[in-house]
Structure formats: structure tokens, C-alpha cells
Design a protein around this motif. Structure first.
Motif, PDB file in Angstrom:
ATOM      1  N   THR A   1      44.949  21.769  39.159  1.00  0.00           N
ATOM      2  CA  THR A   1      46.408  21.799  38.997  1.00  0.00           C
ATOM      3  C   THR A   1      46.930  20.472  38.471  1.00  0.00           C
ATOM      4  O   THR A   1      47.796  20.429  37.585  1.00  0.00           O
ATOM      5  CB  THR A   1      47.087  22.126  40.336  1.00  0.00           C
ATOM      6  N   ILE A   2      46.406  19.368  39.007  1.00  0.00           N
ATOM      7  CA  ILE A   2      46.828  18.037  38.550  1.00  0.00           C
ATOM      8  C   ILE A   2      46.480  17.835  37.087  1.00  0.00           C
ATOM      9  O   ILE A   2      47.305  17.355  36.286  1.00  0.00           O
ATOM     10  CB  ILE A   2      46.187  16.942  39.417  1.00  0.00           C
ATOM     11  N   VAL A   3      45.261  18.218  36.716  1.00  0.00           N
ATOM     12  CA  VAL A   3      44.805  18.027  35.331  1.00  0.00           C
ATOM     13  C   VAL A   3      45.643  18.855  34.359  1.00  0.00           C
ATOM     14  O   VAL A   3      46.158  18.346  33.355  1.00  0.00           O
ATOM     15  CB  VAL A   3      43.317  18.378  35.196  1.00  0.00           C
ATOM     16  N   ILE A   4      45.802  20.149  34.661  1.00  0.00           N
ATOM     17  CA  ILE A   4      46.566  21.030  33.767  1.00  0.00           C
ATOM     18  C   ILE A   4      48.020  20.586  33.675  1.00  0.00           C
ATOM     19  O   ILE A   4      48.608  20.532  32.588  1.00  0.00           O
ATOM     20  CB  ILE A   4      46.468  22.491  34.242  1.00  0.00           C
ATOM     21  N   GLY A   5      48.618  20.247  34.824  1.00  0.00           N
ATOM     22  CA  GLY A   5      50.010  19.810  34.832  1.00  0.00           C
ATOM     23  C   GLY A   5      50.229  18.539  34.032  1.00  0.00           C
ATOM     24  O   GLY A   5      51.205  18.415  33.274  1.00  0.00           O
ATOM     25  N   THR A   6      49.316  17.567  34.181  1.00  0.00           N
ATOM     26  CA  THR A   6      49.442  16.303  33.453  1.00  0.00           C
ATOM     27  C   THR A   6      49.308  16.510  31.956  1.00  0.00           C
ATOM     28  O   THR A   6      50.083  15.955  31.163  1.00  0.00           O
ATOM     29  CB  THR A   6      48.380  15.301  33.941  1.00  0.00           C
ATOM     30  N   VAL A   7      48.325  17.313  31.549  1.00  0.00           N
ATOM     31  CA  VAL A   7      48.107  17.563  30.120  1.00  0.00           C
ATOM     32  C   VAL A   7      49.302  18.293  29.510  1.00  0.00           C
ATOM     33  O   VAL A   7      49.788  17.929  28.436  1.00  0.00           O
ATOM     34  CB  VAL A   7      46.810  18.359  29.908  1.00  0.00           C
ATOM     35  N   LEU A   8      49.778  19.330  30.184  1.00  0.00           N
ATOM     36  CA  LEU A   8      50.918  20.087  29.651  1.00  0.00           C
ATOM     37  C   LEU A   8      52.162  19.217  29.522  1.00  0.00           C
ATOM     38  O   LEU A   8      52.891  19.296  28.526  1.00  0.00           O
ATOM     39  CB  LEU A   8      51.215  21.293  30.551  1.00  0.00           C
ATOM     40  N   PHE A   9      52.402  18.378  30.519  1.00  0.00           N
ATOM     41  CA  PHE A   9      53.593  17.518  30.480  1.00  0.00           C
ATOM     42  C   PHE A   9      53.475  16.483  29.367  1.00  0.00           C
ATOM     43  O   PHE A   9      54.408  16.291  28.578  1.00  0.00           O
ATOM     44  CB  PHE A   9      53.793  16.826  31.822  1.00  0.00           C
ATOM     45  N   ASN A  10      52.319  15.793  29.289  1.00  0.00           N
ATOM     46  CA  ASN A  10      52.151  14.706  28.328  1.00  0.00           C
ATOM     47  C   ASN A  10      52.011  15.177  26.887  1.00  0.00           C
ATOM     48  O   ASN A  10      52.399  14.464  25.952  1.00  0.00           O
ATOM     49  CB  ASN A  10      50.926  13.856  28.690  1.00  0.00           C
ATOM     50  N   GLU A  11      51.442  16.356  26.691  1.00  0.00           N
ATOM     51  CA  GLU A  11      51.153  16.805  25.333  1.00  0.00           C
ATOM     52  C   GLU A  11      52.099  17.880  24.818  1.00  0.00           C
ATOM     53  O   GLU A  11      52.015  18.260  23.654  1.00  0.00           O
ATOM     54  CB  GLU A  11      49.710  17.327  25.253  1.00  0.00           C
ATOM     55  N   CYS A  12      53.014  18.349  25.664  1.00  0.00           N
ATOM     56  CA  CYS A  12      53.911  19.416  25.231  1.00  0.00           C
ATOM     57  C   CYS A  12      55.336  19.195  25.729  1.00  0.00           C
ATOM     58  O   CYS A  12      56.263  18.969  24.945  1.00  0.00           O
ATOM     59  CB  CYS A  12      53.375  20.768  25.694  1.00  0.00           C
ATOM     60  N   PHE A  13      55.522  19.256  27.048  1.00  0.00           N
ATOM     61  CA  PHE A  13      56.865  19.268  27.621  1.00  0.00           C
ATOM     62  C   PHE A  13      57.655  18.003  27.323  1.00  0.00           C
ATOM     63  O   PHE A  13      58.865  18.063  27.060  1.00  0.00           O
ATOM     64  CB  PHE A  13      56.797  19.499  29.135  1.00  0.00           C
TER      65      PHE A  13
END
Length: 311
Positions: A18-30
Motif C-alpha cells: 500500500t505504501i509503495v503503490i500510494g507513493t508512486v501514484l502520488f509522485n508520478e500522477c496525482f
């Protein structure tokens, strides 16, 4: 009939995932989408007449990283990939938000353009075209900087470097007329009311109310830092016939060592009215630090999980 209860059990693996997916989505998209919501509206329709008003997108100091000064593989390859990706995403969002009539590239297009071999320059030029591909069919003007053709310190400017720039981009000097505006690439023997510049990597405005007078002893220049700008700056260039306004556009690259990056947007109308703003882009280094924090948290989760298992 017995009921079955379903519960979500948080295991160390699920927490880390969850931490990995959340961090990647936030930094690379949101983060890019969130930042774009903060940009001021252009306020013009798509069918505007560039003979009456022009929307100008100003791109300063992209300085695509080269091959000589970067670390060896794989760090150098990753750093080039990351900055190209950052510029591609930010420019794409800015371009579609602004829908410019013309784009001005204000120098230092390629970081090692002056010192690169012909092969390295060609590769960097291809990357440059890929990064700014959304503007493929938009009118563009390219200004060479010292990183492109030399001229700073011992990095001498040569005829060969100038020819290479002209071959890949366009002529270094001259006048490019688009609609009712003449875009002049050289300032000797001209007295412009408006100047766009880069190089310092910071957002600044210089105003001189009497610089067009023949008596230069009375010149007084006012400097204003606009790195906190969130709206539009509006002025009329014809109201003060002896004034010169210079707008320094911030760098769009996070590799330039400054905390604020962005793209300038200017709207010039035929009656002399100028509107200017900066579309700020996300701070990439903070995002990269976010990955380090996420890695540390994941390691702590693993450590805590092992301690609990031993107990």
C-alpha cells in the motif's frame, strides 16, 4: 444458516504494498494534476485571432542533461530519463492548459550542447523533440544560450558550434514576425518596450520608466521578485513611451538548483496590454525525498514484523 464474516487483515506485506503503490501514484500522477488545478485560467477561447491578441508560452533553461558530466551507468541513464520524464509531463500539461499561439525557448536548451560531440548533440536533440512533442505543429522561436553554443568562461563560442545549433534549430539572430508582433533575437540598435529573458533561473521583473530616453544618466531600474506569483500581472506597454519592461522567466528544470520551477505565459494584445503569469510545477526533489521516506517506513515495518514474530 451460518453467517460468514469477512475482515481485511493488514499484514506487513499488504502495508508495504500500500505504501509503495500510494507513493508512486502520488509522485508520478496525482501531484501533477493537483498542481495544474492551481494554475490561473487563461480566459480566452480556442478560436482567438492571433492578429489581435497572442498567447505566448515561455520555456526557459530546460537544459536537457548530457552524457559527459553525468555519472556513469546506471545513475546517469536514470537521471536523464527522470528529468526528461519530468519535463515531458509538466510541458504536456502546461501546453494543453495554455494552448499557445507561439512558444519562445529562452536559451540553454541542452545542458552540454556546447561541449557535446556531434553524436551526443544529435541524441540530445532527438530527446528535446520528444520532450516537447505536443508543440510539434505550433510556431516556435529558439534562442541559443551559452550552454548551447558557448560563450561563458573558458567554454568559447565558435563558428562550428553556431552552425550546429542553426542546423538543428534555427537562425540565431534576426526578426521573426508572427501576427502583429516582431520577435527580435538581438538587442543591439533596437529599443524594445518588452524583453523576455532567462539564464538566472528565477522569476523576476525589471521595470525602467525612462530607459528609452536619450539621456541615460537618469535611468532607474526597479526589480521585483515574483516567485510567489499565483495570478496575473497586467500592464499596458504603450502608456509609458520611454519605459522598458524585462520579464525574467524561471527555469522549467528541477536540475538547476533552485526551489521553484515553472513556465511563463504572456498574453499581448494589439492595444499594448500585457498580461503575464507563471505556471509553477511540482518540486521534483521533494518527491524523490518522499521515495526515501517511503523506503525507510517499509524497512521499519519489516523490522517491526520480525520483532513481533520473535516474541
Amino acid at each position: 444458516m451460518a453467517r460468514k464474516n469477512f475482515a481485511c487483515e493488514w499484514t506487513p506485506k499488504s502495508i508495504i504494498l500500500t505504501i509503495v503503490i500510494g507513493t508512486v501514484l502520488f509522485n508520478e500522477c496525482f501531484i501533477y494534476i493537483i498542481q495544474s488545478f492551481r494554475w490561473p485560467d487563461i480566459g480566452l477561447d480556442d478560436y482567438r485571432n492571433y492578429e489581435e491578441e497572442q498567447v505566448i508560452l515561455l520555456v526557459s533553461d530546460p537544459q536537457l542533461q548530457g552524457y559527459q558530466m553525468e555519472p556513469r551507468f546506471p545513475i546517469g541513464a536514470f537521471s536523464r530519463w527522470d528529468i526528461d520524464r519530468y519535463l515531458t509531463r509538466t510541458f504536456g500539461l502546461v501546453y494543453h492548459h495554455v494552448k499557445p499561439d507561439i512558444i519562445l525557448f529562452l536559451g540553454d536548451l541542452i545542458d552540454e550542447g556546447s561541449t557535446a560531440s556531434d553524436e551526443e548533440f544529435y541524441y540530445a536533440y532527438q530527446r528535446f523533440n520528444d520532450v516537447f512533442s505536443p508543440a510539434q505543429y505550433t510556431k516556435k522561436i529558439y534562442i541559443p544560450g551559452d550552454n548551447d553554443i558557448g560563450g561563458e568562461g573558458r567554454d568559447f563560442r565558435t563558428h562550428k558550434k553556431e552552425e550546429r545549433f542553426v542546423k538543428h534549430f534555427e537562425n540565431m539572430t534576426g526578426v521573426s514576425t508572427f501576427g502583429f508582433i516582431d520577435y527580435i533575437k538581438i538587442l543591439q540598435q533596437v529599443r524594445p518596450h518588452l524583453i523576455f529573458s532567462g539564464h538566472w533561473h528565477k522569476a523576476t521583473v525589471f521595470l525602467c520608466n525612462d530607459c528609452m530616453k536619450d539621456d541615460d544618466s537618469s535611468w532607474s531600474v526597479k526589480q521585483r521578485n515574483i516567485e510567489d506569483m499565483t495570478g496575473w500581472m497586467v500592464t499596458n506597454l504603450t502608456e509609458k513611451p520611454f519605459s522598458i519592461t524585462e520579464i525574467m522567466v524561471p527555469t522549467c528544470s528541477y536540475r538547476m538548483g533552485v526551489p521553484h520551477m515553472g513556465y511563463g505565459v504572456a498574453i499581448i494584445r494589439k492595444n499594448g496590454e500585457l498580461s503575464y503569469t507563471v505556471l509553477w510545477t511540482p518540486a521534483r526533489y521533494k518527491m524523490l525525498y518522499g521515495y526515501l521516506v517511503a523506503i525507510c517506513v517499509c524497512l521499519l515495518v519489516c523490522l517491526a514484523s520480525r520483532l513481533f514474530r520473535k516474541r
